[in-house]
Write an enzyme that holds these catalytic residues in place. Structure first.
Site, PDB file in Angstrom:
ATOM      1  N   ASN A   9     -42.741 -52.678   6.614  1.00 53.89           N
ATOM      2  CA  ASN A   9     -42.467 -51.244   6.685  1.00 53.89           C
ATOM      3  C   ASN A   9     -42.830 -50.816   8.101  1.00 53.89           C
ATOM      4  O   ASN A   9     -44.009 -50.729   8.428  1.00 53.89           O
ATOM      5  CB  ASN A   9     -43.301 -50.494   5.642  1.00 53.89           C
ATOM      6  CG  ASN A   9     -43.192 -48.982   5.800  1.00 53.89           C
ATOM      7  OD1 ASN A   9     -42.346 -48.482   6.544  1.00 53.89           O
ATOM      8  ND2 ASN A   9     -44.053 -48.254   5.096  1.00 53.89           N
ATOM      9  N   LYS A  11     -42.446 -47.992   9.453  1.00 54.32           N
ATOM     10  CA  LYS A  11     -42.832 -46.574   9.569  1.00 54.32           C
ATOM     11  C   LYS A  11     -42.085 -45.962  10.760  1.00 54.32           C
ATOM     12  O   LYS A  11     -40.940 -46.335  10.991  1.00 54.32           O
ATOM     13  CB  LYS A  11     -44.357 -46.443   9.659  1.00 54.32           C
ATOM     14  CG  LYS A  11     -45.035 -47.205   8.508  1.00 54.32           C
ATOM     15  CD  LYS A  11     -46.494 -46.947   8.351  1.00 54.32           C
ATOM     16  CE  LYS A  11     -47.026 -47.776   7.180  1.00 54.32           C
ATOM     17  NZ  LYS A  11     -48.432 -47.507   6.896  1.00 54.32           N
ATOM     18  N   HIS A  94     -43.700 -43.628  -0.764  1.00 53.58           N
ATOM     19  CA  HIS A  94     -44.823 -44.146   0.033  1.00 53.58           C
ATOM     20  C   HIS A  94     -45.904 -43.065   0.113  1.00 53.58           C
ATOM     21  O   HIS A  94     -45.599 -41.874   0.187  1.00 53.58           O
ATOM     22  CB  HIS A  94     -44.342 -44.538   1.432  1.00 53.58           C
ATOM     23  CG  HIS A  94     -45.369 -45.310   2.192  1.00 53.58           C
ATOM     24  ND1 HIS A  94     -46.431 -44.693   2.824  1.00 53.58           N
ATOM     25  CD2 HIS A  94     -45.533 -46.634   2.389  1.00 53.58           C
ATOM     26  CE1 HIS A  94     -47.194 -45.627   3.394  1.00 53.58           C
ATOM     27  NE2 HIS A  94     -46.673 -46.804   3.141  1.00 53.58           N
ATOM     28  N   GLU A  96     -47.650 -42.025   2.446  1.00 53.60           N
ATOM     29  CA  GLU A  96     -47.545 -41.123   3.606  1.00 53.60           C
ATOM     30  C   GLU A  96     -46.535 -40.018   3.338  1.00 53.60           C
ATOM     31  O   GLU A  96     -46.686 -38.891   3.808  1.00 53.60           O
ATOM     32  CB  GLU A  96     -47.179 -41.939   4.862  1.00 53.60           C
ATOM     33  CG  GLU A  96     -48.382 -42.733   5.352  1.00 53.60           C
ATOM     34  CD  GLU A  96     -48.039 -44.033   6.053  1.00 53.60           C
ATOM     35  OE1 GLU A  96     -46.865 -44.231   6.442  1.00 53.60           O
ATOM     36  OE2 GLU A  96     -48.953 -44.861   6.211  1.00 53.60           O
ATOM     37  N   GLU A 166     -50.200 -49.924  -3.242  1.00 55.00           N
ATOM     38  CA  GLU A 166     -50.830 -49.730  -1.943  1.00 55.00           C
ATOM     39  C   GLU A 166     -51.999 -48.751  -2.071  1.00 55.00           C
ATOM     40  O   GLU A 166     -51.789 -47.535  -2.061  1.00 55.00           O
ATOM     41  CB  GLU A 166     -49.816 -49.155  -0.946  1.00 55.00           C
ATOM     42  CG  GLU A 166     -48.606 -50.028  -0.713  1.00 55.00           C
ATOM     43  CD  GLU A 166     -47.967 -49.762   0.645  1.00 55.00           C
ATOM     44  OE1 GLU A 166     -47.823 -50.725   1.398  1.00 55.00           O
ATOM     45  OE2 GLU A 166     -47.653 -48.610   0.955  1.00 55.00           O
ATOM     46  N   GLY A 172     -53.627 -49.073   6.932  1.00 57.69           N
ATOM     47  CA  GLY A 172     -53.890 -48.828   8.346  1.00 57.69           C
ATOM     48  C   GLY A 172     -55.361 -48.732   8.704  1.00 57.69           C
ATOM     49  O   GLY A 172     -55.712 -48.309   9.795  1.00 57.69           O
ATOM     50  N   SER A 209     -53.254 -53.179   4.943  1.00 56.83           N
ATOM     51  CA  SER A 209     -53.927 -54.061   5.898  1.00 56.83           C
ATOM     52  C   SER A 209     -53.691 -55.552   5.619  1.00 56.83           C
ATOM     53  O   SER A 209     -54.593 -56.374   5.799  1.00 56.83           O
ATOM     54  CB  SER A 209     -55.420 -53.755   5.964  1.00 56.83           C
ATOM     55  OG  SER A 209     -55.630 -52.417   6.402  1.00 56.83           O
TER      56      SER A 209
HETATM   57  P1  13P Z   1     -50.738 -51.382   6.963  1.00 59.10           P
HETATM   58  O1  13P Z   1     -50.288 -52.789   6.696  1.00 59.10           O
HETATM   59  O2  13P Z   1     -50.585 -50.974   8.399  1.00 59.10           O
HETATM   60  O3  13P Z   1     -52.099 -51.118   6.407  1.00 59.10           O
HETATM   61  O4  13P Z   1     -49.732 -50.415   6.157  1.00 59.10           O
HETATM   62  C1  13P Z   1     -49.463 -50.675   4.835  1.00 59.10           C
HETATM   63  C2  13P Z   1     -48.332 -49.838   4.411  1.00 59.10           C
HETATM   64  O5  13P Z   1     -48.439 -48.631   4.297  1.00 59.10           O
HETATM   65  C3  13P Z   1     -47.045 -50.495   4.128  1.00 59.10           C
HETATM   66  O6  13P Z   1     -46.157 -49.637   3.503  1.00 59.10           O
END
Ligand code: 13P
Length: 245
Positions: A9, A11, A94, A96, A166, A172, A209
């Site tokens: 992903n 982002k 997601h 976010e 997740e 992150g 992560s």
């Molecule tokens: P990270 O791998 O950067 O922690 O992000 C995970 C994520 O949100 C994947 O959709």
């Protein structure tokens, strides 16, 4: 259907030229992968990524869509629009998007249904906050989220979705759920799907992560079918190490 999947992903990262370079670099590194490889890229990269990935085993997804077919929804993109350029997957719900763009379980459900109706395969995300985890609500939160996200789906639909667990506190942050905890949560999600649809033959990924160092431990757990990878999916070398865990 349950299978090994490693999805990136990106982002809000990567310009089209970077996306093209990435696919050209990644393709030879993952060509013998036994896992399905997916990259979910920004809208502006989709077309270039799809063209570059054409003769490879790399699948391409978007990161969001609107549930309506068309209309006065400035700034939005429909499932038909994604499908028309051969996009195969779309991330839905997601954390976010839930956190910054007011997505709710209800809009997630509308999007999942629209994606499936148009022949896209949704990657449906669920996960608890740190506070929910610390107050022992993880299982309740994620099973409720999944039941609401998949409401009104048919048993056949279940074979066309991927679920991503997740935990929000692990995204992150460098903090990863222990492989046992992640496995336990995913097992509960699988049980909820079994209860609602009579099948638990669904691919469920862990995200938060994931990196080359922890991929093997996570992905060899009994219920974890692979990963949804954020930061570590932005470099072809690094991502290929996760794919080839
Ligand atoms: P990270 O791998 O950067 O922690 O992000 C995970 C994520 O949100 C994947 O959709």
């Amino acid at each position: 259907m349950r299978r090994k999947v490693i999805a990136g992903n990106w982002k809000m990262n990567m310009l089209p030229n970077e996306a093209i370079d990435f696919v050209n670099n990644l393709a030879p590194l993952v060509k013998n992968s036994t896992s399905e490889v997916i990259i979910c890229v920004p809208f502006t990269d989709l077309f270039y990524t799809l063209l570059t990935a054409q003769e490879t085993n790399i699948h391409v997804g978007a990161q969001n869509m609107h549930w309506e077919e068309s209309g006065a929804y400035t700034g939005e993109v429909s499932a038909d629009m994604l499908k028309a350029i051969n996009v195969e997957y779309v991330i839905i719900g997601h954390s976010e998007r839930r956190q910054y763009f007011n997505e709710t379980d209800e809009t997630v459900n509308l999007k999942v249904k629209s994606a499936l109706a148009k022949g896209l395969k949704p990657i449906v995300c669920v996960g608890e906050t740190l506070e929910q985890k610390e107050t022992g609500k993880t299982i309740e939160v994620i099973t409720t989220q999944i039941a609401k996200a998949l409401k009104d789906l048919t048993n056949d639909d279940i074979s066309n979705i991927i679920v991503a667990y997740e935990p929000i506190w692990a995204i992150g942050t460098g903090k990863t759920a222990t492989s046992e905890d992640a496995n336990e949560s995913i097992k509960e999600i699988r049980n909820e799907i079994k209860k609602d649809f009579g099948t638990d033959d669904v691919t469920i990924l862990y995200g938060g992560s994931v990196k080359p160092e922890n991929a093997k431990e996570l992905f060899t757990m009994s219920d974890i079918d692979g990963g949804l990878v954020g930061g570590a999916s932005l470099e072809a070398q690094k991502f290929s190490k996760i794919v080839n865990f």
